[in-house]
Design an enzyme around this catalytic site. Structure first.
Site, PDB file in Angstrom:
ATOM      1  N   ASP A 215       0.977  -1.218   0.110  1.00  0.00           N
ATOM      2  CA  ASP A 215      -0.427  -0.398   0.170  1.00  0.00           C
ATOM      3  C   ASP A 215       1.081   1.336  -0.137  1.00  0.00           C
ATOM      4  O   ASP A 215       2.611   1.241  -0.033  1.00  0.00           O
ATOM      5  CB  ASP A 215      -1.042  -0.001   1.113  1.00  0.00           C
ATOM      6  CG  ASP A 215      -2.041   0.736   1.116  1.00  0.00           C
ATOM      7  OD1 ASP A 215      -2.265   2.048   0.532  1.00  0.00           O
ATOM      8  OD2 ASP A 215      -3.645   0.087   1.252  1.00  0.00           O
TER       9      ASP A 215
ATOM     10  N   GLU B  53     -10.377   2.628  -5.452  1.00  0.00           N
ATOM     11  CA  GLU B  53      -9.363   3.955  -5.704  1.00  0.00           C
ATOM     12  C   GLU B  53      -8.171   4.953  -5.981  1.00  0.00           C
ATOM     13  O   GLU B  53      -7.623   5.366  -5.477  1.00  0.00           O
ATOM     14  CB  GLU B  53      -9.282   4.710  -3.464  1.00  0.00           C
ATOM     15  CG  GLU B  53     -10.535   3.640  -2.309  1.00  0.00           C
ATOM     16  CD  GLU B  53     -10.184   4.152  -0.808  1.00  0.00           C
ATOM     17  OE1 GLU B  53     -10.652   4.479  -0.677  1.00  0.00           O
ATOM     18  OE2 GLU B  53      -9.033   4.203  -0.746  1.00  0.00           O
TER      19      GLU B  53
ATOM     20  N   HIS C  47      -2.484   3.240  -4.103  1.00  0.00           N
ATOM     21  CA  HIS C  47      -2.207   3.129  -3.392  1.00  0.00           C
ATOM     22  C   HIS C  47      -0.251   2.320  -3.672  1.00  0.00           C
ATOM     23  O   HIS C  47      -0.815   1.133  -3.347  1.00  0.00           O
ATOM     24  CB  HIS C  47      -3.156   2.055  -2.397  1.00  0.00           C
ATOM     25  CG  HIS C  47      -4.685   1.943  -2.324  1.00  0.00           C
ATOM     26  ND1 HIS C  47      -4.259   2.815  -1.049  1.00  0.00           N
ATOM     27  CD2 HIS C  47      -5.369   1.621  -2.226  1.00  0.00           C
ATOM     28  CE1 HIS C  47      -5.574   2.678  -0.550  1.00  0.00           C
ATOM     29  NE2 HIS C  47      -6.499   2.855  -1.671  1.00  0.00           N
TER      30      HIS C  47
END
Length: 501
Positions: free
Chosen positions: A132, A270, A203
């Site tokens: 991440d 995302e 990420h």
């Protein structure tokens, strides 16, 4: 029993148990199913496969009392064991738990411990979130800077909200390839599959900090980026170039050498596309491929790895954003945003793992009291999790319901800095989730939560005590479980969502 057995026949007797256990496999039973018979002269376990035999052993362990969960026997009279016949099988093939080791690293031994805890509860998938923005946790030999640089951050945000509170100690760690091989082998002995997640194309700031050429260098100074120290959605994403694809193919080649399972999770969530909108390189790629927009550009990248994995006998799974712009045939979806993405994926013929954040995100707070540590998200009480239904009403009773291959509870680790905090967030709610994932329960409003509570109080909290699990007590957190002074961020949307699907 937790998870509750499908059928229980009792002779109405109990007594001592010889300890003799006879096992066999009967392929006429369904996969993972078992039949357990207990009598004074021992127990017989017949499984549909070796996994079924293993789950039968877990049920026998429950029958033998809490002391059976200790690492060594203690000096006292053995508990009386009920003489029963139990026939049982799981509702779902994927009964998972996601552990985020990227935001806060957990040492290998803690991961092995959680595999044991999953086995106790008949959960059979450990999803490891390995990369991440805040850390890269898997050794890749051909790209050593991923762990030399990407596995470490200089400080860490504590909680959310204002004012910002910082832990100024550097944080990090990673698993060697042999560490991960050991984790995979340890899980396999317990009939648990380990699914690795390499998040892509968002990420990815830890990877970009290690190799700045992976980022959108024509938009931002990627050489100035560090491993992210804060939380939240991040604009720094991978560049949509052939060089980036080749880089991640190299990463995944090594991942496949370590993780032999069917599924590889590539994230896909995302991914903020502002840098792509501003990037001449990204815009040229959109024109070259005759794509409509940046969503289709992400879909092109995801589809590439879907085909790449399929050519190697594996399957891609990603968060439900991978539906945007179209999804490769054979790819599966982990649905985390309400139920809508999972419904759309199932109706389009894709397998789905239901893990909506509004129901089974275990990093969310367990109570609305002011003593809860780092209050975040929606309130998910033990009862809320017990009433979670993985198959939404729109799919129930249709052929598409079979596309829901399972369910998963997720623990993101922004506020779980060590094993003790992980235990508090996960238990006892993972017990309720395990029963939902294994058993064919009535509808959410008809479930016997009072009966579940009685079983927890009568036996299962004592089992967790024997296992050394630092769960949240029913009466609320102990003083040492609280986190005074660390801000949180609560959501104000409804916490029950199954009826809205």
């Amino acid at each position: 029993m937790i998870p509750a057995p499908r059928r229980l026949e009792s002779a109405g007797e109990s007594g001592p148990f010889s300890g003799d256990v006879r096992t066999s496999v009967d392929p006429s039973l369904p996969p993972e199913a078992y039949r357990l018979t207990v009598a004074a002269d021992g127990a017989e376990i017949v499984g549909g496969d070796e996994a079924g035999v293993f789950w039968g052993r877990q049920t026998l362990r429950q029958l033998r009392g809490p002391d059976a969960f200790r690492r060594a026997p203690i000096a006292r009279e053995p508990a009386a064991v009920p003489y029963v016949t139990i026939e049982d099988e799981p509702r779902f093939a994927w009964r998972g738990f996601m552990l985020d080791v990227a935001r806060h690293f957990l040492p290998k031994d803690d991961v092995l411990r959680y595999i044991d805890l999953l086995a106790v509860h008949k959960l059979n998938v450990l999803h490891l979130h390995l990369t991440d923005d805040q850390g890269w946790r898997v050794e890749i030999e051909r790209y050593p800077r991923l762990t030399e640089v990407g596995a470490w951050r200089r400080r860490t945000r504590r909680g959310w909200g204002d004012p910002a509170v910082w832990d100024e100690r550097p944080h990090g760690g990673f698993y060697t390839r042999d560490d991960l091989r050991e984790i995979v082998a340890y899980a396999a002995e317990r009939h648990i599959a380990v699914v690795p997640e390499i998040d892509f194309p968002g990420h990815a700031q830890a990877a970009i900090a290690a190799y700045p050429e992976l980022g959108n260098t024509d938009v931002v100074d990627t050489a100035a980026l560090e491993v992210k120290t804060d939380w939240g959605i991040n604009p720094n994403v991978l560049a949509p170039t052939d060089a980036v694809l080749r880089f991640y193919e190299g990463v995944l080649e090594e991942v496949l050498e370590v993780f032999p399972g069917e599924f590889v999770h590539i994230g896909g969530d995302e991914c903020v596309k502002d840098q792509w909108r501003a990037s001449p390189t990204a815009q040229a790629r959109i024109r070259e491929l005759k794509l409509k927009d940046e969503d289709e550009l992400q879909s092109w990248m995801i589809r590439h790895f879907g085909r790449w994995l399929a050519a190697r006998g594996r399957r891609l799974i990603g968060w439900d954003e991978i539906l945007e712009g179209g999804l490769a045939e054979g790819a599966a979806v982990a649905c985390w945003r309400w139920y809508r993405g999972g419904i759309a994926a199932a109706e389009a013929g894709h397998d789905v793992v239901m893990c909506p954040q509004q129901e089974v995100y275990l990093d969310h707070v367990q109570d609305d009291g002011d003593q809860e540590p780092v209050p975040f998200g929606w309130v998910h009480t033990l009862e809320d999790v017990y009433r979670f239904e993985p198959v939404p009403p729109r799919l129930a009773g249709t052929p598409h319901a079979d596309r829901v291959i399972g369910t998963q509870a997720n623990l993101w680790s922004e506020a779980t800095e060590d094993r003790r905090r992980v235990d508090y967030q996960v238990f006892p709610r993972l017990v309720a989730f395990a029963e939902v994932a294994w058993s064919r329960l009535p509808g959410p409003d008809e479930r016997d939560f009072a009966g579940f509570e009685r079983r927890m109080n009568a036996a299962h909290y004592a089992r967790l005590d024997a296992l050394g699990v630092g769960y949240r007590p029913p009466s609320g957190p102990y003083p040492w479980q609280r986190r005074p002074g660390i801000p949180g961020r609560m959501h104000d949307k409804p916490r029950r969502t199954w009826h809205m699907a």
